[in-house]
Structure formats: structure tokens, C-alpha cells
Write an enzyme that holds these catalytic residues in place. Sequence first.
Site, short mmCIF file in Angstrom:
data_model
loop_
_atom_site.label_atom_id
_atom_site.label_comp_id
_atom_site.label_asym_id
_atom_site.label_seq_id
_atom_site.Cartn_x
_atom_site.Cartn_y
_atom_site.Cartn_z
N HIS A 57 9.46 -16.93 17.01
CA HIS A 57 9.54 -16.50 16.46
C HIS A 57 10.78 -15.73 15.33
O HIS A 57 11.77 -15.05 15.82
CB HIS A 57 9.59 -14.96 16.98
N HIS A 59 12.05 -14.47 11.47
CA HIS A 59 11.59 -14.34 9.94
C HIS A 59 12.90 -14.26 9.07
O HIS A 59 13.89 -14.48 9.35
CB HIS A 59 11.62 -12.76 9.61
N ASP A 302 13.20 -13.17 17.87
CA ASP A 302 11.68 -12.47 16.38
C ASP A 302 13.25 -11.64 15.99
O ASP A 302 13.49 -10.30 15.40
CB ASP A 302 11.98 -10.51 17.01
#
Length: 423
Positions: A57, A59, A302
Site C-alpha cells: 500500500h 501512493h 499507506d
Amino acid sequence: MRLALRGGRLLDGAGDRGTHDLYVKDGVIEGLGLGGPVDVDVDAEGKLVTPAFLDLHVHLRDPGQEVKEDLASGLAAAAAGGYGTVVSMANTDPVVDDPGIVADLVARAARVEGARLRPAAAISRGLRGEELTDFAALKAAGAVMVTDDGVPVADSRLFRSACEYAAELGLVVQTHSEDPTLRDGGVMHEGAVSQRLGLPGNPDAAEAVMVFRDGEVARLTGARVHIAHVSSRRGLEVARWLKASGAPITVEVTPHHLTLTDESLCGFDPVYKVAPPLRTTDDVAALRAGLTDGSVDAIGTDHAPHTLAEKQQDMLTAPFGIANLEVAFPLLYTRLVLGGALPLERLLWLLQDGPARVMGWPAPRLEPGAPADVTVLDLGSERAVDGARFRTKAKHTPWQGEALRGWPVATVVAGRLVHRDEG
Ligand code: DOR
Ligand code: ZN
């Protein structure tokens, strides 16, 4: 290309392999104590040598938001954090909803020095939650997961179709489990602190309700559903109950939800603004307990970089997200392992075997023939977090100045030294 990691203690999911020189050749692990000439030498004496971490996870903001992050900065940041493989999220601009974009990411990442990239693709076109993407074509182009992460899939019928389609293809479906109407405009956890601060809250019920929906649809369809960033006691309890009743779900927690609470927001600093939100001490205790009782399958960062200008807006306007790839291991090692809450072997499992199992990938091992993705950790080292030293473009961090131990000092990916801490 031959490389030796000298004199480290070798530890992987199969156990402690003792202190040896580890040899790596042509992208794979060659063996222990072999001797002979090498092209690159890494001194690992007094250090821990272990399979590079997997992060399901992150970005990376590429394509389209390279002002926040790009493949080069993001994959370098991952390597600096000890990661050998990362799964990139699809909420880019344009969204990763087209096989051409997936193929382009894979091709460009292969030319970047850093962690391996395994892209995720979107569940719905444009993350609009209306129309499914072409999972088969996306998988053929290299996508390993489908997810609308960042945006919950509100339409249960669409989510069911996504799960049926993914189950046929053997793709993992990752969910952002928050009920959008319960979450509403919440910018932090709904509770005593949000009331005191007068900020709109996002209740734990938003998560619990959606974890339940997502888990029930997993059970119904047989799809492998990975619940991203579970943040609350109630969300985790629902997930645990679903697992016990046979739902094919797996659970991820993040470093920030394991170490920070809603009290952090008292200074109204959006560096702590994240979705799902930082919750209470009781939620943190529940997530920590989940690390050892089998309810949590993997730690995912994340990692969500934004520009400083964006994060310096007010609490209502600033975007959600914490950039944490480069502090994840030292943070969890210092706070949880040295804090007595978690054995080192379990922390490593949650960063190595756990995520591999979620994806159905082979367990990472320091064995001859295995991919040479290896991390060297200096468990004795102590250093204060300094965002200015990060490889990520997001240099602002909730842990600025905090003294942490256990910094990754070298990372090898596919037999190449892609990170070396110069001290
Ligand atoms: O904090 C978050 N940041 N949560 C999300 O769901 C999205 C992510 C992002 O893309 O910035
Ligand atoms: Zn995310």
C-alpha cells in the site's frame, strides 16, 4: 554481478540462520560463506540481514502528480525504508484504470533504481464507482491487485461484481473500508477530542459498517479481499469475526495507526490528517493486540505524500495522508519491539511473509535461488528522524526529531545495491 553481505546475522521466516557472509549473484541468492571475488562488498557485521520488506500500500502519485512524488523518488524512498517490493495505488491523475497506464508504469519502474514496482489498478473507471475497469486486461498488463483506495466503493452491487470478476482471475481486491455517508465530511476521529476541537468527526462506525459489507461480499463471492488500513477496535473486531466465520479476507494496519492517536490533532496540524483517521489509545491497543493474535495479516504503510504547501493549509482544507516509507521499520521497531509489545520476529513476519501470503506470492527467504531482495538493519543504531534527509518528496513527518532505533542501512533488490546509508 556478484555481491557479498559480510558478517551479518541472517534471519528470515524460516528462522535464525546464524552469522555468515551472504553471496548474491545475477539477481538471486547464491549461498552462504562461498568466498571468491565479488563486485560489491557490504559490511553487515553486527547487523541483521533479512529479506527486503513488502509494502502492499503506497501512493507514488505517478502519473500526473509528480509534484508530490514520482517513481524515482517513491521507489528510492521505499528502498531506503528497507522495502524491496511495493504495490502502488491507482488514485493518480489519470487514474490507473487503463492497461496502457499499467504497462507504462511497469516499463518505467524497471529503469528506476529502487524497490520493485507491482502496480495496483482501479476497480472502477476514474474511481467514480460506476463502471468496472477491464480487470483481465489490467492483469495482463501487470496489475497485481484492484483497488479504488482513497475512495470507498459505495455501490454494493458494483463491489459484488468486482469481487466476482476478481475471483475468476485470482486478483486480490483491496478495499478502502469507510462508509462514505457516515464518514461524511469528517477530518478526524469522531469522539471527545473532535468535540473539544470543534472539528467534524469521522466515527469508527463508518469503518466497522464497511468492513462488514466488504467481508460479507468476500464470503459471498469467494474473492480474496484485503481490507486496507484498519484503524479502529470495532473495525478490527468485525474483521476478526468475519475471518472466524470463514470469509476469505485479510487485514492490513499502518505504522501511524499503531503509534499515534487523535490527541495529536490538538495543535490543528494537518501533518496528522489521514484517512481513516488516527483514533484513540484504546483503538491503538486493539490494533497492537491484533498483530500477535492473527487478526492482522500485514503492515502496509499507506505512504501518502503531499506537498508541504498542501499540508500547511488548515485542517478542513489540507489533503489526507502521511508519508512514512522511510520511518516505518525504525518507528515500529523502537515503539513496539523495544517497547515490549511485539517480538522482532513477528514484526518482520508482518513486513515479509504476511504481505506475501496476502498476495499469494512465495515467502521471501534467504535461500539459494531465491530472488536477491535483502535488507540490512542496524538494530543498534539510534538517529533522530529528519525529514530533510528523506528520499520521498514529502519531507514533513509526524515523527520529526524523534530518536528511533533500527535504521535500514542497505537494501539489495534483484541483486543490486539500491540503497546504502552513508551515515
Ligand atoms: O490518508 C490518505 N491518503 N487516505 C487515503 O485514503 C488516500 C490517501 C492519499 O491518496 O493521499
Ligand atoms: Zn491509501
